[in-house]
Write a protein that holds these residues in place. Sequence first.
Motif, PDB file in Angstrom:
ATOM      1  N   ALA A 294      -3.087  -0.684   5.822  1.00  0.00           N
ATOM      2  CA  ALA A 294      -4.167  -0.368   4.640  1.00  0.00           C
ATOM      3  C   ALA A 294      -3.489  -1.663   3.637  1.00  0.00           C
ATOM      4  CB  ALA A 294      -3.525   1.160   3.187  1.00  0.00           C
TER       5      ALA A 294
ATOM      6  N   ALA B 232       0.728  -1.286   0.157  1.00  0.00           N
ATOM      7  CA  ALA B 232      -0.340  -0.249  -0.107  1.00  0.00           C
ATOM      8  C   ALA B 232       0.472   0.945  -0.156  1.00  0.00           C
ATOM      9  CB  ALA B 232      -0.351  -0.100   1.249  1.00  0.00           C
TER      10      ALA B 232
ATOM     11  N   TRP C 196      -6.447  -4.942   2.572  1.00  0.00           N
ATOM     12  CA  TRP C 196      -6.761  -5.647   1.130  1.00  0.00           C
ATOM     13  C   TRP C 196      -5.938  -7.443   1.249  1.00  0.00           C
ATOM     14  CZ3 TRP C 196      -8.852  -4.349  -2.912  1.00  0.00           C
ATOM     15  CH2 TRP C 196      -9.004  -2.428  -2.804  1.00  0.00           C
TER      16      TRP C 196
ATOM     17  N   THR D 103      -9.350   2.027   2.870  1.00  0.00           N
ATOM     18  CA  THR D 103      -7.532   2.225   3.075  1.00  0.00           C
ATOM     19  C   THR D 103      -8.063   3.790   3.286  1.00  0.00           C
ATOM     20  OG1 THR D 103      -7.383   0.211   1.264  1.00  0.00           O
ATOM     21  CG2 THR D 103      -6.222   2.477   1.191  1.00  0.00           C
TER      22      THR D 103
END
Length: 289
Positions: free
Chosen positions: A194, A167, A198, A240
């Motif tokens: 972040a 990220a 994911w 995010t």
Amino acid sequence: MPGLSPRGNNAPDVPPPGEDAPFDVTPLDVAARRESQRPRTDGQDPADGRGTASAEFKVSFSEAIGGPRGIVDSSLPTIAFVALNSAAGLASGIIGAVVVGVAIFILRMVRGEPKQQAFSGLLAVGVAGYIASRTGRGKDYFLVSILRNAGAVVVGVASLAVRRPLAGYVMAGLDQRYADWRNHRDTLRAANWATGVWIVVYFLRFAVQGVLYLADRDGWLAAANLALGLPLFGLAVLATLAIVRKLAPASRFEPPDAAEEGPADAVDPVADNVDPFAARAAVREPYDD
């Protein structure tokens, strides 16, 4: 300004535009006015203190998933495959999915819309259809998606293990103020969290679809593929952005080029048409506050 204007602190140093300058305006007064009109290197407007450098990137859920068109474009090939596979067999399902993917790609080309997402979807449909045609099992149409999710989880965890969260590179690519993200604790922590979001997203996709794949639940597998596709992707994008804005807002950092330029606080006598001797005399001349 105290110590510069012979007329006192409450008198304006520079006359309004269109009026002749009075006899007691010094060269430094003129230089100070011109300096105040120069563009700021910190991205702020001297008039109101606001600037473009402090603007934060914002996106809605609809924008994150590409709007209604994004949902339709990503869903139609899968829907066509499931419907035709149930009604007319595997070969018809594969052909229908490929035809729909090609049609979406051509439509985007005709309308001049971004084609990268449509091309990626068409490629995925083609590979998935090829694998299903070779194995003769409808559930293998979703095998590419399952393996892709597993690979994303492995790559994400590996990036955290080597302290290179993926990220962070995305942050730097979207905003140059994050170019030095690895050297700041806040940006590094935001990149870690972040990236973790994911990893959870891809693991959830892999786990749910993997269980349904092993259970030979083709119908539920298609439903999970749609439900865990763009909707979950949009939520991950919003999460995010919220993490980055909370832990490391871009307004705390300045672009590298602004740091290299430095503050523009020096007056160039030549560029500003100021007599250097008069300016020095004005500096040395004592004024009463």
